[in-house]
Design a protein around this motif. Sequence first.
Motif, PDB file in Angstrom:
ATOM      1  N   ALA A 277      49.924 -13.249 -16.117  1.00 27.65           N
ATOM      2  CA  ALA A 277      48.613 -13.603 -16.677  1.00 27.65           C
ATOM      3  C   ALA A 277      48.058 -12.495 -17.552  1.00 27.65           C
ATOM      4  O   ALA A 277      47.430 -12.753 -18.594  1.00 27.65           O
ATOM      5  CB  ALA A 277      47.650 -13.917 -15.536  1.00 27.65           C
ATOM      6  N   GLN A 278      48.280 -11.255 -17.167  1.00 27.79           N
ATOM      7  CA  GLN A 278      47.779 -10.120 -17.940  1.00 27.79           C
ATOM      8  C   GLN A 278      48.431 -10.061 -19.318  1.00 27.79           C
ATOM      9  O   GLN A 278      47.774  -9.774 -20.323  1.00 27.79           O
ATOM     10  CB  GLN A 278      48.049  -8.823 -17.177  1.00 27.79           C
ATOM     11  CG  GLN A 278      47.498  -7.566 -17.839  1.00 27.79           C
ATOM     12  CD  GLN A 278      47.853  -6.321 -17.046  1.00 27.79           C
ATOM     13  OE1 GLN A 278      48.848  -6.292 -16.316  1.00 27.79           O
ATOM     14  NE2 GLN A 278      47.035  -5.294 -17.154  1.00 27.79           N
ATOM     15  N   ARG A 279      49.715 -10.368 -19.381  1.00 29.63           N
ATOM     16  CA  ARG A 279      50.448 -10.260 -20.635  1.00 29.63           C
ATOM     17  C   ARG A 279      50.376 -11.528 -21.484  1.00 29.63           C
ATOM     18  O   ARG A 279      50.719 -11.499 -22.657  1.00 29.63           O
ATOM     19  CB  ARG A 279      51.909  -9.902 -20.340  1.00 29.63           C
ATOM     20  CG  ARG A 279      52.044  -8.526 -19.699  1.00 29.63           C
ATOM     21  CD  ARG A 279      53.473  -8.177 -19.364  1.00 29.63           C
ATOM     22  NE  ARG A 279      53.562  -6.844 -18.770  1.00 29.63           N
ATOM     23  CZ  ARG A 279      54.707  -6.254 -18.436  1.00 29.63           C
ATOM     24  NH1 ARG A 279      55.858  -6.878 -18.664  1.00 29.63           N
ATOM     25  NH2 ARG A 279      54.700  -5.049 -17.910  1.00 29.63           N
ATOM     26  N   ASP A 280      49.962 -12.631 -20.876  1.00 31.79           N
ATOM     27  CA  ASP A 280      49.858 -13.894 -21.618  1.00 31.79           C
ATOM     28  C   ASP A 280      48.529 -14.558 -21.286  1.00 31.79           C
ATOM     29  O   ASP A 280      48.425 -15.305 -20.313  1.00 31.79           O
ATOM     30  CB  ASP A 280      51.019 -14.820 -21.251  1.00 31.79           C
ATOM     31  CG  ASP A 280      50.965 -16.139 -22.013  1.00 31.79           C
ATOM     32  OD1 ASP A 280      50.095 -16.285 -22.905  1.00 31.79           O
ATOM     33  OD2 ASP A 280      51.794 -17.026 -21.727  1.00 31.79           O
ATOM     34  N   PRO A 281      47.496 -14.308 -22.097  1.00 30.96           N
ATOM     35  CA  PRO A 281      46.176 -14.884 -21.809  1.00 30.96           C
ATOM     36  C   PRO A 281      46.177 -16.409 -21.775  1.00 30.96           C
ATOM     37  O   PRO A 281      45.265 -17.011 -21.196  1.00 30.96           O
ATOM     38  CB  PRO A 281      45.314 -14.362 -22.976  1.00 30.96           C
ATOM     39  CG  PRO A 281      46.026 -13.143 -23.461  1.00 30.96           C
ATOM     40  CD  PRO A 281      47.478 -13.415 -23.265  1.00 30.96           C
ATOM     41  N   GLU A 282      47.193 -17.040 -22.379  1.00 33.52           N
ATOM     42  CA  GLU A 282      47.260 -18.500 -22.355  1.00 33.52           C
ATOM     43  C   GLU A 282      47.766 -19.042 -21.019  1.00 33.52           C
ATOM     44  O   GLU A 282      47.644 -20.232 -20.747  1.00 33.52           O
ATOM     45  CB  GLU A 282      48.187 -18.985 -23.489  1.00 33.52           C
ATOM     46  CG  GLU A 282      47.746 -18.564 -24.876  1.00 33.52           C
ATOM     47  CD  GLU A 282      46.380 -19.142 -25.230  1.00 33.52           C
ATOM     48  OE1 GLU A 282      46.150 -20.331 -24.909  1.00 33.52           O
ATOM     49  OE2 GLU A 282      45.553 -18.409 -25.781  1.00 33.52           O
ATOM     50  N   ALA A 283      48.345 -18.192 -20.199  1.00 37.46           N
ATOM     51  CA  ALA A 283      48.921 -18.628 -18.920  1.00 37.46           C
ATOM     52  C   ALA A 283      47.826 -18.721 -17.859  1.00 37.46           C
ATOM     53  O   ALA A 283      47.801 -17.950 -16.891  1.00 37.46           O
ATOM     54  CB  ALA A 283      50.029 -17.687 -18.500  1.00 37.46           C
ATOM     55  N   GLN A 284      46.930 -19.677 -18.036  1.00 31.84           N
ATOM     56  CA  GLN A 284      45.833 -19.830 -17.079  1.00 31.84           C
ATOM     57  C   GLN A 284      46.327 -20.217 -15.692  1.00 31.84           C
ATOM     58  O   GLN A 284      45.699 -19.885 -14.679  1.00 31.84           O
ATOM     59  CB  GLN A 284      44.844 -20.868 -17.600  1.00 31.84           C
ATOM     60  CG  GLN A 284      44.070 -20.415 -18.828  1.00 31.84           C
ATOM     61  CD  GLN A 284      43.268 -19.149 -18.557  1.00 31.84           C
ATOM     62  OE1 GLN A 284      42.521 -19.074 -17.582  1.00 31.84           O
ATOM     63  NE2 GLN A 284      43.423 -18.152 -19.421  1.00 31.84           N
ATOM     64  N   ILE A 564      36.969  -1.445 -22.591  1.00 26.94           N
ATOM     65  CA  ILE A 564      37.489  -1.516 -21.225  1.00 26.94           C
ATOM     66  C   ILE A 564      38.287  -2.800 -21.031  1.00 26.94           C
ATOM     67  O   ILE A 564      39.384  -2.792 -20.447  1.00 26.94           O
ATOM     68  CB  ILE A 564      36.344  -1.410 -20.203  1.00 26.94           C
ATOM     69  CG1 ILE A 564      35.841   0.032 -20.143  1.00 26.94           C
ATOM     70  CG2 ILE A 564      36.800  -1.858 -18.821  1.00 26.94           C
ATOM     71  CD1 ILE A 564      34.683   0.237 -19.210  1.00 26.94           C
ATOM     72  N   ALA A 565      37.757  -3.905 -21.516  1.00 31.04           N
ATOM     73  CA  ALA A 565      38.490  -5.171 -21.414  1.00 31.04           C
ATOM     74  C   ALA A 565      39.827  -5.072 -22.139  1.00 31.04           C
ATOM     75  O   ALA A 565      40.851  -5.583 -21.660  1.00 31.04           O
ATOM     76  CB  ALA A 565      37.651  -6.306 -21.981  1.00 31.04           C
ATOM     77  N   ARG A 569      43.962  -5.371 -20.546  1.00 29.61           N
ATOM     78  CA  ARG A 569      44.997  -6.311 -20.967  1.00 29.61           C
ATOM     79  C   ARG A 569      46.089  -5.660 -21.825  1.00 29.61           C
ATOM     80  O   ARG A 569      47.065  -6.319 -22.196  1.00 29.61           O
ATOM     81  CB  ARG A 569      44.386  -7.489 -21.726  1.00 29.61           C
ATOM     82  CG  ARG A 569      43.719  -7.121 -23.036  1.00 29.61           C
ATOM     83  CD  ARG A 569      43.259  -8.369 -23.794  1.00 29.61           C
ATOM     84  NE  ARG A 569      42.609  -8.023 -25.054  1.00 29.61           N
ATOM     85  CZ  ARG A 569      41.304  -7.890 -25.218  1.00 29.61           C
ATOM     86  NH1 ARG A 569      40.493  -8.098 -24.185  1.00 29.61           N
ATOM     87  NH2 ARG A 569      40.802  -7.553 -26.389  1.00 29.61           N
ATOM     88  N   HIS A 570      45.937  -4.388 -22.148  1.00 27.65           N
ATOM     89  CA  HIS A 570      46.890  -3.707 -23.021  1.00 27.65           C
ATOM     90  C   HIS A 570      48.211  -3.484 -22.290  1.00 27.65           C
ATOM     91  O   HIS A 570      48.227  -3.034 -21.140  1.00 27.65           O
ATOM     92  CB  HIS A 570      46.312  -2.366 -23.477  1.00 27.65           C
ATOM     93  CG  HIS A 570      47.009  -1.784 -24.654  1.00 27.65           C
ATOM     94  ND1 HIS A 570      46.693  -2.117 -25.950  1.00 27.65           N
ATOM     95  CD2 HIS A 570      48.016  -0.875 -24.741  1.00 27.65           C
ATOM     96  CE1 HIS A 570      47.460  -1.443 -26.783  1.00 27.65           C
ATOM     97  NE2 HIS A 570      48.283  -0.680 -26.069  1.00 27.65           N
ATOM     98  N   GLU A 571      49.321  -3.755 -22.945  1.00 24.54           N
ATOM     99  CA  GLU A 571      50.622  -3.570 -22.315  1.00 24.54           C
ATOM    100  C   GLU A 571      51.014  -2.098 -22.389  1.00 24.54           C
ATOM    101  O   GLU A 571      51.133  -1.528 -23.473  1.00 24.54           O
ATOM    102  CB  GLU A 571      51.676  -4.444 -22.999  1.00 24.54           C
ATOM    103  CG  GLU A 571      52.987  -4.494 -22.252  1.00 24.54           C
ATOM    104  CD  GLU A 571      53.874  -5.651 -22.654  1.00 24.54           C
ATOM    105  OE1 GLU A 571      55.070  -5.622 -22.308  1.00 24.54           O
ATOM    106  OE2 GLU A 571      53.375  -6.581 -23.310  1.00 24.54           O
ATOM    107  N   ALA A 572      51.215  -1.488 -21.242  1.00 26.06           N
ATOM    108  CA  ALA A 572      51.521  -0.064 -21.186  1.00 26.06           C
ATOM    109  C   ALA A 572      52.317   0.233 -19.923  1.00 26.06           C
ATOM    110  O   ALA A 572      52.318  -0.541 -18.969  1.00 26.06           O
ATOM    111  CB  ALA A 572      50.230   0.763 -21.201  1.00 26.06           C
ATOM    112  N   SER A 573      53.004   1.376 -19.937  1.00 27.98           N
ATOM    113  CA  SER A 573      53.727   1.808 -18.738  1.00 27.98           C
ATOM    114  C   SER A 573      52.765   2.141 -17.615  1.00 27.98           C
ATOM    115  O   SER A 573      53.054   1.909 -16.433  1.00 27.98           O
ATOM    116  CB  SER A 573      54.586   3.034 -19.063  1.00 27.98           C
ATOM    117  OG  SER A 573      55.407   2.809 -20.184  1.00 27.98           O
ATOM    118  N   VAL A 574      51.624   2.734 -17.965  1.00 29.31           N
ATOM    119  CA  VAL A 574      50.563   3.006 -17.008  1.00 29.31           C
ATOM    120  C   VAL A 574      49.237   2.961 -17.755  1.00 29.31           C
ATOM    121  O   VAL A 574      49.147   3.439 -18.891  1.00 29.31           O
ATOM    122  CB  VAL A 574      50.755   4.373 -16.311  1.00 29.31           C
ATOM    123  CG1 VAL A 574      50.687   5.525 -17.295  1.00 29.31           C
ATOM    124  CG2 VAL A 574      49.747   4.567 -15.181  1.00 29.31           C
TER     125      VAL A 574
END
Length: 631
Positions: A277-284, A564-565, A569-574
């Motif tokens: 869900a975090q990586r795909d906002p469309e995946a409700q 912050i939002a 949702r940003h894709e990162a290692s940490v």
Amino acid sequence: MGNRLADAMSPYLRAHASNPVDWYPWGEAAFAAARERDVPVLVSIGYATCHWCHVMARESFSDDVVARMLNERFVAIKVDREEHPEVDSSYLAAASAFTRELGWPLTVFATPEGRTFYAGTYFPPQAMRGIPSFSQVLAAVDEAWRERREQLDETAVAVADALAEASGAETEGELPSTDQLQDAVEFLAADEDRVHGGFGTAPKFPVAPVLGFLVDAGPRARELAARTLKLMGASPLRDAVEGGFFRYATRADWSDPHYERMLTDNAQLLGVAARIAQRDPEAQWAASLARGLVAFLTERMQLPGGAFASAQDSESTIDGVRSEGGYYQRDAAGRAGLDPPALDEKVLTGWNGLAIESLARTAFAFDDAVALDAARRAADFLLEHHLPVEGRLVRASLGGVASAATATLEDTGMLVNGLLELSVATGEVVFAVKARELLDDAIAAADRAPNPGSVPFAAPGGADPVLAARGLTMPADPAEGVTPSGVTACADAAWKLYLLGAGDHYREAAEAAMRAVAGIALSRPIAFGGALGLMARLAVPIVQLVTVVPDPSDEAGEPEAAVIAATRRHEASVSTIVTESQARAFADAGFELFEGRTAHGGAPAAYRCRAFVCAMPVDDPDALESLAATP
């Protein structure tokens, strides 16, 4: 006959306390009695929410005739596999020499020295479909013991020798490239059930570590994970009323499940759903599934003290009769007047670590206060009750009373991962500091080992002493079924510590541990999901994101909410969000990623780094996304 199980820590052992069988708990006393009487040992292994364990208990262990035979001709030991996983692993490996149908209850016959000479799983009260009755098995073993003792001893030695040889099998290799990891993805994709989801044919398990690997292995692999999880979430494997997943299904369409609900499965599947869900906002659907799992864990599995129960039973009592799955087969209205299946309230350190990790990750991704509070309460309980004054980690407890069982490597690794996720979710360095101390203990234990191997981690408390005294300990099993191995969990934790700037030696430890299993993991991806997931993270460029906000006493403007939002949702290692004072605390504690990180003129500042090389801080989400798009 004394009752040795009445005061046991394990609910599983307590459930057998009223049996007419003269049970011993796992320990030296049982083997001493067997030597004194010169009789074989029955080691019966199960767990509190296991349906067929309940069945065999009712059919055989509650039967006076069976109990008399056991008491007269054997020494009987009852073991909770969740309390003593090393014992379970050792005897499960030995049992594989006698049956392909491994599982629980596990029924093992051994010499007074603990060496296995025969084993099986569930035995019925009457012979059926070629399976002998339990009484027939006991009579045959007793006869062989008395009349063919030398042959049994030879078998026991041969099994032990074969296990020792197998434990030295070569598993090492080089860390895989992204192309090699994609070959593992293709292997899994070829085994996918495109109709119902999952892999292979029935029986089918959720294999959460494999789904975790697929989420990290690129867009196509992530689609495979999403298809599988979405189909499982809409199938009979998941309780439509209370939201939890059952342990496994006996049919390809996920129907006819075995109804126990395990903390391990539900915690890890929460983590998978949250990451999708975090990586795909469309995946409700994934966000909804994650919310449902948070509710299940917090409302059904979390105990009043804050920790999580190990599992919920498959059986309950309906109209005075024990029923497997009857509660779960009713709708919400039908359950209203029923007592729910009992929880196994045993608190396991490692399993709670899995729950803390996934809840903290979910809390960070969705700004979920309920998930964060649940993770913190569980961590507080473990730090208070499972880390006594002398610092030796406790494996399990019940009602605040600690088990004497030795903590395993998975307890260290999984707890450390949970504490690190909680630290970056809360911005509180105290959890990261404690995590680092615990992992350092595991690294030091490996350094102290008489014959240090390629794996740089070892359980600080050593091996189970009863197994060790008999030469029955085995190397930490690198294979992964329902959870990551202890080796993988510790390596994952070391990698996270490196990402936070705790030192290069943690990266080196993580890589060394993964090289130790790389040779076998690529050829058996279904059994090495956790390791492959870490290898996938090791194979891609490092991205670290630290967003610093003003301390609470300062005014926070509107841009803060937006950046912050975007950080969440940003894709990162940490990724982490900390106040200025929290950033200083991390830096002062030796986490170099936080050195010099401050807010930007009273507004939040996002520091995006590539392997510790950081761009200039930005204070709006568009600029942050632009950094991600820059080669």
